[in-house]
Design an enzyme around this catalytic site. Structure first.
Site, PDB file in Angstrom:
ATOM      1  N   GLU A  44      33.711 -12.775  71.047  1.00  0.00           N
ATOM      2  CA  GLU A  44      34.585 -12.312  72.170  1.00  0.00           C
ATOM      3  C   GLU A  44      33.741 -10.922  72.633  1.00  0.00           C
ATOM      4  OE1 GLU A  44      39.169 -10.857  72.529  1.00  0.00           O
ATOM      5  OE2 GLU A  44      38.336 -11.519  70.812  1.00  0.00           O
ATOM      6  N   LYS A 126      40.750 -15.162  78.674  1.00  0.00           N
ATOM      7  CA  LYS A 126      41.515 -15.232  77.587  1.00  0.00           C
ATOM      8  C   LYS A 126      42.984 -15.311  78.254  1.00  0.00           C
ATOM      9  CE  LYS A 126      42.322 -12.397  73.550  1.00  0.00           C
ATOM     10  NZ  LYS A 126      41.680 -11.173  72.827  1.00  0.00           N
ATOM     11  N   CYS A 162      39.821 -15.857  70.732  1.00  0.00           N
ATOM     12  CA  CYS A 162      40.535 -15.316  70.012  1.00  0.00           C
ATOM     13  C   CYS A 162      42.182 -15.343  70.019  1.00  0.00           C
ATOM     14  CB  CYS A 162      40.530 -13.789  70.068  1.00  0.00           C
ATOM     15  SG  CYS A 162      40.918 -12.794  68.452  1.00  0.00           S
ATOM     16  N   GLY A 331      32.665  17.793  50.895  1.00  0.00           N
ATOM     17  CA  GLY A 331      32.812  18.680  50.030  1.00  0.00           C
ATOM     18  C   GLY A 331      33.372  17.829  48.671  1.00  0.00           C
ATOM     19  N   GLY A 335      37.139  15.625  42.103  1.00  0.00           N
ATOM     20  CA  GLY A 335      38.411  14.822  42.059  1.00  0.00           C
ATOM     21  C   GLY A 335      38.079  13.345  42.510  1.00  0.00           C
ATOM     22  N   ILE A 336      38.797  12.532  42.341  1.00  0.00           N
ATOM     23  CA  ILE A 336      38.394  11.196  42.695  1.00  0.00           C
ATOM     24  C   ILE A 336      38.524  10.782  44.165  1.00  0.00           C
ATOM     25  CG2 ILE A 336      40.952  10.408  42.703  1.00  0.00           C
ATOM     26  CD1 ILE A 336      40.118   7.802  41.338  1.00  0.00           C
ATOM     27  N   ASP A 337      39.100  11.445  45.064  1.00  0.00           N
ATOM     28  CA  ASP A 337      38.810  11.014  46.228  1.00  0.00           C
ATOM     29  C   ASP A 337      37.481  11.556  46.992  1.00  0.00           C
ATOM     30  OD1 ASP A 337      41.569  10.200  46.461  1.00  0.00           O
ATOM     31  OD2 ASP A 337      42.311  12.161  47.223  1.00  0.00           O
ATOM     32  N   ASN A 408      46.595  27.489  51.176  1.00  0.00           N
ATOM     33  CA  ASN A 408      45.772  26.901  52.388  1.00  0.00           C
ATOM     34  C   ASN A 408      44.685  27.659  52.634  1.00  0.00           C
ATOM     35  OD1 ASN A 408      47.718  24.846  52.113  1.00  0.00           O
ATOM     36  ND2 ASN A 408      48.900  25.839  53.749  1.00  0.00           N
TER      37      ASN A 408
END
Length: 584
Positions: A44, A126, A162, A331, A335-337, A408
């Site tokens: 498509e 379509k 589709c 950065g 950490g895991i993220d 912050n």
């Protein structure tokens, strides 16, 4: 029975790059011809890319698409490929519709054409236009009103686009009424988790309803937040799978089909849902019998975590490549993220093009700094450390900030530092926020939210852990070094913006939080329904309040790969100024 060798070209397209997309169609048509195909199909809007969004409202772009289609037909013939009929999607406009209130200006259409012998032999638009989730096709297009049927080598082939398969009625029952022997649907169906199972059952059902073999050809690649996973499928009239293409891989599925002969008295005129049969006859005589050689094959499905991870890699790779970026900047907190984002980035653009920066403050633990360095060692990405303590001290001496403002500030200093490096060195910054954090506003505007792309913005925190475990396990199975340090996975999640801070100081445990968010964000359940599902009422009210008041933050977050049925952005659109509360 008559025979036909069908080539389904599962390719990637870039929105607006008409020349490159046409070049890809020529290249894959040549490949199809070399494989002995009798009919070649492309996805498509393969010629324009999908979705074109408001480009559809520019008459200049519509006319450029139409001109590109004419040029493509001529070029295929010039290069000796004109005898092979080619089905390709493009952007068109209706010649007959009159502009009226509530209709897109210039009446654009999501269309497809059959190219043959240097000409545009047949066009159609379509019929069913999706208008849910990420789709706004009523905004852009007017529907087609024909039932296109291509007769070649003594076989009637019905054509669809589709949503014509995803909705009831329309071209599927019309294909049965038209007594087609094959239904070919070209698609640009975005990826969602678990959609492959839904798609398979859909194609099986539609093949049985159409009463004929059904070929579902899908696009692959990425466009902004959307990922296309391929997974093209061919199903017999009884619902049995004949062939299935790989996920997330460009390629051509070629298969020999035995199909019913076209009937001499095949219906003409109006059929189901007011569709008018538009029949193109290329050849009445069946091909001389030949020994079938192509079966199309059946590509094994990816396991769930591998599938999602692959989508995230493809999404980032496409975004970077199609926007002209070669390198990315992350950065790295330890950490895991950020670790998962780094692993995805290394797989997407190569570790040599990934730049990681550790930006410790006085609150950063030694193990977090060590984990960031260990991630760099394991993956081979480029790594540096730039402490933010001197900058932080200068701000604090000037402003005397406390509490949340002090916390912050650290995040915003890191964001400023990343953007400065990005400007200086030309990398794009990747934002590491996940769906759980974005849902409840657990992020800092102009801090950890800075960046050009958020690879995991549609992934809940609990899934982040699953994906990290899967990626490490996959590396071990291949005899490679697992990219994510075990300590990044095992330690309690923390922003480390104050002494001893952990996420659960501000948030429920992630399994509970994500379960509530799934009900509220993804399933649109109200506070009463969520409480009735077994969750504490006070916790539900608190969570929903956080979600409702964080809309302004989400609106300013960068785009990122969509992997769920309801990602933040085009899927879920709520007003920022909004006093309605489910928990009132």
């Amino acid at each position: 029975m008559p025979q036909l060798r069908l080539a389904l070209n599962q390719i990637d397209s870039t929105v607006g790059d008409l020349a490159a997309n046409a070049e890809a169609v020529v290249r894959w048509t040549r490949h199809s011809a070399e494989q002995g195909a009798h009919l070649a199909a492309f996805p498509e809007m393969a010629l324009t890319g999908y979705p074109v969004e408001d480009l559809a409202l520019r008459s200049s772009f519509v006319e450029a698409s139409r001109a590109a289609l004419r040029d493509l037909a001529a070029r295929l013939a010039d290069e000796g490929l004109g005898e092979l009929p080619v089905i390709v999607g493009y952007l068109d406009r209706s010649e007959s519709a009159q502009p009226k209130y509530g209709q897109p200006a210039g009446v654009p259409q999501n269309a497809a054409a059959v190219l043959h012998r240097g000409k545009i032999a047949l066009t159609f638009a379509k019929h069913h236009l999706p208008n849910y989730g990420v789709f706004d096709e009523y905004r852009y297009f007017v529907p087609g009103d024909t039932m296109p049927v291509l007769r070649m080598h003594g076989i009637d082939i019905a054509l669809a686009i589709c949503e014509d398969l995803w909705q009831e009625g329309g071209r599927v029952p019309a294909a049965r009424t038209a007594k087609a022997g094959l239904l070919v649907s070209i698609n640009a169906s975005p990826y969602e988790r678990d959609k492959d199972d839904t798609r398979l059952e859909l194609v099986r059902k539609r093949a049985q309803e159409a009463g004929c073999t059904t070929a579902y050809l899908a696009m692959i690649g990425g466009q902004d937040e959307l990922v296309f996973d391929g997974d093209s499928i061919v199903v017999g009239p009884d619902g049995d799978v004949i062939a299935r293409a790989p996920q997330f891989a460009e390629g051509c599925v070629v298969l020999d089909l035995d199909l019913p002969a076209a009937e001499a008295d095949a219906p003409t005129g109006m059929v189901d849902d007011g569709l008018r049969i538009d029949r193109l006859v290329l050849s009445e005589e069946p091909l001389p019998a030949y020994e079938p050689e192509r079966t199309g094959g059946y590509a094994e499905r990816l396991e769930d975590d591998e599938e999602v991870y692959s989508a995230l890699v493809v999404g980032l790779r496409a975004y970077a490549a199609k926007n002209g970026f070669r390198s990315v900047l992350i950065g790295l907190s330890g950490g895991i993220d950020s670790a998962l984002v780094a692993a995805i980035a290394c797989d997407a653009v190569g570790a040599e093009n990934v730049y990681g920066v550790s930006m410790p403050s006085k609150y950063s633990s030694d193990h977090s700094k060590d984990d960031a360095a260990e991630l760099a060692r394991r993956t081979g990405l480029n790594f540096r450390t730039v402490p933010i303590e001197p900058m932080f001290t200068a701000y604090m001496d000037s402003l005397g900030l406390t509490g949340l403002a002090e916390e912050n500030l650290q995040s915003r200093l890191r964001g400023t530092l990343l953007m400065a490096i990005s400007n200086q060195e030309g990398h794009i910054v990747l934002a590491p926020g996940n769906k759980s954090e974005l849902a409840v506003g657990y992020s800092t505007l102009y801090g950890d939210s800075v960046g050009a792309y958020g690879p995991i913005k549609d992934v809940y925190k609990t899934s982040i852990f699953h994906l990290a475990h899967w990626r490490n396990r996959a590396a071990e199975e291949r005899g490679q070094t697992p990219p994510i340090p075990e300590n990044s996975i095992a330690k309690p999640p923390s922003a480390e913006l104050r002494p001893g801070q952990v996420d659960t100081d501000s948030l429920p445990d992630y399994p509970v939080l994500d379960a509530i968010l799934d009900l509220y964000v993804d399933q649109d359940k109200g506070a009463d329904e969520i409480t009735e599902a077994g969750f504490d009422r006070q916790l539900v009210v608190k969570t929903l309040r956080m979600v409702d008041t964080a809309e302004y933050k989400r609106r300013q977050y960068p785009p990122g790969t969509k992997i769920s049925a309801k990602g933040f952005g085009k899927d879920r659109r709520l007003p920022i100024t909004n006093r309605w509360r489910e928990h009132a």
